[in-house]
Design a protein around this motif. Structure first.
Motif, PDB file in Angstrom:
ATOM      1  N   PRO A   1      11.519  42.980 -33.807  1.00 54.47           N
ATOM      2  CA  PRO A   1      12.186  42.968 -35.111  1.00 54.47           C
ATOM      3  C   PRO A   1      12.239  41.597 -35.793  1.00 54.47           C
ATOM      4  O   PRO A   1      12.337  41.527 -37.013  1.00 54.47           O
ATOM      5  CB  PRO A   1      13.591  43.475 -34.800  1.00 54.47           C
ATOM      6  CG  PRO A   1      13.761  43.314 -33.329  1.00 54.47           C
ATOM      7  CD  PRO A   1      12.398  43.345 -32.726  1.00 54.47           C
ATOM      8  N   ASN A   2      12.141  40.517 -35.053  1.00 50.74           N
ATOM      9  CA  ASN A   2      12.200  39.184 -35.659  1.00 50.74           C
ATOM     10  C   ASN A   2      10.847  38.698 -36.173  1.00 50.74           C
ATOM     11  O   ASN A   2      10.777  37.696 -36.870  1.00 50.74           O
ATOM     12  CB  ASN A   2      12.738  38.163 -34.651  1.00 50.74           C
ATOM     13  CG  ASN A   2      14.172  38.451 -34.276  1.00 50.74           C
ATOM     14  OD1 ASN A   2      14.928  39.006 -35.058  1.00 50.74           O
ATOM     15  ND2 ASN A   2      14.546  38.084 -33.064  1.00 50.74           N
ATOM     16  N   CYS A   3       9.781  39.394 -35.807  1.00 51.44           N
ATOM     17  CA  CYS A   3       8.431  38.988 -36.209  1.00 51.44           C
ATOM     18  C   CYS A   3       7.933  39.876 -37.339  1.00 51.44           C
ATOM     19  O   CYS A   3       8.086  41.089 -37.288  1.00 51.44           O
ATOM     20  CB  CYS A   3       7.477  39.095 -35.024  1.00 51.44           C
ATOM     21  SG  CYS A   3       7.981  38.093 -33.607  1.00 51.44           S
ATOM     22  N   THR A   4       7.338  39.264 -38.345  1.00 53.97           N
ATOM     23  CA  THR A   4       6.767  40.011 -39.456  1.00 53.97           C
ATOM     24  C   THR A   4       5.262  39.747 -39.510  1.00 53.97           C
ATOM     25  O   THR A   4       4.758  38.850 -38.827  1.00 53.97           O
ATOM     26  CB  THR A   4       7.386  39.596 -40.801  1.00 53.97           C
ATOM     27  OG1 THR A   4       7.054  38.218 -41.044  1.00 53.97           O
ATOM     28  CG2 THR A   4       8.898  39.750 -40.789  1.00 53.97           C
ATOM     29  N   ILE A   5       4.578  40.509 -40.334  1.00 51.76           N
ATOM     30  CA  ILE A   5       3.135  40.324 -40.493  1.00 51.76           C
ATOM     31  C   ILE A   5       2.824  38.906 -40.959  1.00 51.76           C
ATOM     32  O   ILE A   5       1.795  38.336 -40.609  1.00 51.76           O
ATOM     33  CB  ILE A   5       2.572  41.371 -41.482  1.00 51.76           C
ATOM     34  CG1 ILE A   5       2.614  42.765 -40.860  1.00 51.76           C
ATOM     35  CG2 ILE A   5       1.153  41.056 -41.908  1.00 51.76           C
ATOM     36  CD1 ILE A   5       1.708  42.950 -39.665  1.00 51.76           C
ATOM     37  N   GLY A   6       3.719  38.304 -41.729  1.00 53.06           N
ATOM     38  CA  GLY A   6       3.520  36.934 -42.201  1.00 53.06           C
ATOM     39  C   GLY A   6       3.513  35.906 -41.080  1.00 53.06           C
ATOM     40  O   GLY A   6       2.924  34.840 -41.219  1.00 53.06           O
ATOM     41  N   HIS A   7       4.156  36.216 -39.967  1.00 54.07           N
ATOM     42  CA  HIS A   7       4.183  35.315 -38.814  1.00 54.07           C
ATOM     43  C   HIS A   7       2.927  35.436 -37.947  1.00 54.07           C
ATOM     44  O   HIS A   7       2.619  34.541 -37.167  1.00 54.07           O
ATOM     45  CB  HIS A   7       5.387  35.615 -37.900  1.00 54.07           C
ATOM     46  CG  HIS A   7       6.700  35.328 -38.528  1.00 54.07           C
ATOM     47  ND1 HIS A   7       7.677  36.287 -38.633  1.00 54.07           N
ATOM     48  CD2 HIS A   7       7.211  34.214 -39.078  1.00 54.07           C
ATOM     49  CE1 HIS A   7       8.735  35.765 -39.220  1.00 54.07           C
ATOM     50  NE2 HIS A   7       8.475  34.493 -39.498  1.00 54.07           N
ATOM     51  N   ILE A   8       2.214  36.550 -38.079  1.00 51.72           N
ATOM     52  CA  ILE A   8       1.120  36.882 -37.166  1.00 51.72           C
ATOM     53  C   ILE A   8      -0.228  36.617 -37.849  1.00 51.72           C
ATOM     54  O   ILE A   8      -0.421  36.930 -39.000  1.00 51.72           O
ATOM     55  CB  ILE A   8       1.211  38.352 -36.737  1.00 51.72           C
ATOM     56  CG1 ILE A   8       2.586  38.632 -36.121  1.00 51.72           C
ATOM     57  CG2 ILE A   8       0.115  38.694 -35.741  1.00 51.72           C
ATOM     58  CD1 ILE A   8       2.903  40.080 -35.969  1.00 51.72           C
ATOM     59  N   SER A   9      -1.132  36.016 -37.084  1.00 51.42           N
ATOM     60  CA  SER A   9      -2.469  35.773 -37.629  1.00 51.42           C
ATOM     61  C   SER A   9      -3.515  36.110 -36.569  1.00 51.42           C
ATOM     62  O   SER A   9      -3.210  36.218 -35.390  1.00 51.42           O
ATOM     63  CB  SER A   9      -2.617  34.323 -38.080  1.00 51.42           C
ATOM     64  OG  SER A   9      -2.414  33.454 -37.006  1.00 51.42           O
ATOM     65  N   LEU A  10      -4.749  36.256 -37.034  1.00 53.02           N
ATOM     66  CA  LEU A  10      -5.864  36.503 -36.131  1.00 53.02           C
ATOM     67  C   LEU A  10      -6.661  35.215 -36.007  1.00 53.02           C
ATOM     68  O   LEU A  10      -7.014  34.605 -37.004  1.00 53.02           O
ATOM     69  CB  LEU A  10      -6.761  37.618 -36.677  1.00 53.02           C
ATOM     70  CG  LEU A  10      -6.118  38.991 -36.841  1.00 53.02           C
ATOM     71  CD1 LEU A  10      -7.127  39.963 -37.419  1.00 53.02           C
ATOM     72  CD2 LEU A  10      -5.591  39.495 -35.524  1.00 53.02           C
ATOM     73  N   MET A  11      -6.919  34.818 -34.780  1.00 50.52           N
ATOM     74  CA  MET A  11      -7.724  33.623 -34.545  1.00 50.52           C
ATOM     75  C   MET A  11      -9.115  34.097 -34.097  1.00 50.52           C
ATOM     76  O   MET A  11      -9.256  34.873 -33.155  1.00 50.52           O
ATOM     77  CB  MET A  11      -7.087  32.762 -33.457  1.00 50.52           C
ATOM     78  CG  MET A  11      -7.850  31.491 -33.205  1.00 50.52           C
ATOM     79  SD  MET A  11      -7.062  30.302 -32.093  1.00 50.52           S
ATOM     80  CE  MET A  11      -6.178  31.269 -30.926  1.00 50.52           C
ATOM     81  N   LYS A  12     -10.130  33.647 -34.806  1.00 51.46           N
ATOM     82  CA  LYS A  12     -11.505  34.026 -34.529  1.00 51.46           C
ATOM     83  C   LYS A  12     -12.050  33.183 -33.374  1.00 51.46           C
ATOM     84  O   LYS A  12     -11.938  31.963 -33.399  1.00 51.46           O
ATOM     85  CB  LYS A  12     -12.322  33.784 -35.786  1.00 51.46           C
ATOM     86  CG  LYS A  12     -13.627  34.435 -35.846  1.00 51.46           C
ATOM     87  CD  LYS A  12     -14.228  34.183 -37.232  1.00 51.46           C
ATOM     88  CE  LYS A  12     -15.411  35.054 -37.496  1.00 51.46           C
ATOM     89  NZ  LYS A  12     -15.976  34.836 -38.816  1.00 51.46           N
TER      90      LYS A  12
END
Length: 54
Positions: free
Chosen positions: A40-51
């Motif tokens: 619940p504390n994590c949003t899509i804005g916090h998450i990224s994909l590293m290639k």
């Protein structure tokens, strides 16, 4: 000429989560959305994909 295959690692800047495996782009996006719904504390804005190369 040599072609490079790419995979993705999911990284969360909020909680420090880093996926343990290299995934294809579609599976990484699914994992990204799963992480944001289960934490619940994590949003899509916090998450990224590293290639990364595979």
């Amino acid at each position: 000429m040599r072609l490079v295959n790419w995979s993705y690692v999911v990284v969360c800047k909020n909680c420090g989560y880093i996926s343990a495996e290299k995934l294809p782009e579609k599976e990484a996006k699914v994992l990204m959305h799963d992480h944001s719904t289960t934490n619940p504390n994590c949003t899509i804005g916090h998450i990224s994909l590293m290639k990364v190369r595979t």
